[in-house]
Design a protein around this motif. Structure first.
Motif, short mmCIF file in Angstrom:
data_model
loop_
_atom_site.label_atom_id
_atom_site.label_comp_id
_atom_site.label_asym_id
_atom_site.label_seq_id
_atom_site.Cartn_x
_atom_site.Cartn_y
_atom_site.Cartn_z
N SER A 20 0.81 -1.22 0.00
CA SER A 20 0.00 0.00 0.00
C SER A 20 0.84 1.27 0.00
N GLY A 21 2.12 1.17 0.26
CA GLY A 21 2.99 2.34 0.22
C GLY A 21 3.10 2.95 -1.17
N TYR A 22 2.92 2.13 -2.21
CA TYR A 22 2.98 2.65 -3.56
C TYR A 22 1.85 3.64 -3.84
N ILE A 23 0.70 3.45 -3.23
CA ILE A 23 -0.43 4.34 -3.44
C ILE A 23 -0.07 5.75 -3.00
N LEU A 24 0.65 5.87 -1.90
CA LEU A 24 1.05 7.18 -1.39
C LEU A 24 1.93 7.92 -2.41
N CYS A 25 2.82 7.20 -3.08
CA CYS A 25 3.69 7.83 -4.09
C CYS A 25 2.86 8.43 -5.22
N ILE A 28 0.86 11.55 -4.02
CA ILE A 28 1.71 12.73 -3.87
C ILE A 28 2.07 13.30 -5.24
N SER A 29 2.42 12.45 -6.20
CA SER A 29 2.76 12.97 -7.53
C SER A 29 1.55 13.62 -8.19
N ASP A 30 0.37 13.12 -7.90
CA ASP A 30 -0.84 13.72 -8.45
C ASP A 30 -1.10 15.10 -7.83
N VAL A 37 0.67 18.16 -17.01
CA VAL A 37 1.77 17.19 -16.94
C VAL A 37 1.50 16.06 -15.95
N LYS A 38 0.26 15.81 -15.59
CA LYS A 38 -0.06 14.74 -14.63
C LYS A 38 0.37 13.37 -15.14
N SER A 39 0.15 13.13 -16.43
CA SER A 39 0.53 11.82 -16.96
C SER A 39 2.04 11.62 -16.96
N THR A 40 2.79 12.69 -17.18
CA THR A 40 4.25 12.59 -17.13
C THR A 40 4.72 12.30 -15.71
N TYR A 41 4.14 12.99 -14.74
CA TYR A 41 4.47 12.74 -13.33
C TYR A 41 4.14 11.30 -12.95
#
Length: 107
Positions: A20-25, A28-30, A37-41
């Motif tokens: 579930s830690g991946y969801i936080l990444c 945050i990038s969103d 540039v959301k898709s690039t992030y």
């Protein structure tokens, strides 16, 4: 494979908690990216998440090999020392997550 439905459920729950830690990444990038540039992030975030495992595996293997005895057997302490890299990374991620500013905006 586990034969019990309860053991299977517990293992599935533990895997979900560990991943579930991946969801936080991604959240945050969103939050920190502009709309254009959301898709690039998201792509860079996904690349960083995927690259960390192949980079950490040789590090864990190297630390594990440091304790290899002349009988070519690893002791429990060797595994604990080698896998401590994961614990250190999780502690660092927790400290960094606590230090991040809150960006939630009320409407």
């Amino acid at each position: 494979p586990p034969q019990s439905f309860i053991i299977t459920g517990i293992i599935t729950l533990l895997i979900g908690l560990c991943c579930s830690g991946y969801i936080l990444c991604f959240a945050i990038s969103d939050e920190i990216s502009r709309t254009k540039v959301k898709s690039t992030y998201t792509g860079f975030t996904n690349a960083i998440c995927v690259v960390t495992a192949p980079l950490l595996q040789p590090v864990v293997g190297y630390i594990l090999d440091l304790g290899l005895s002349e009988h070519h057997h690893y002791a429990l302490s060797d595994y604990q020392r080698g896998l401590s890299v994961i614990v250190i990374a999780l502690i660092a991620a927790t400290v960094l997550a606590w230090r991040m500013p809150e960006t939630f905006k009320k409407n």
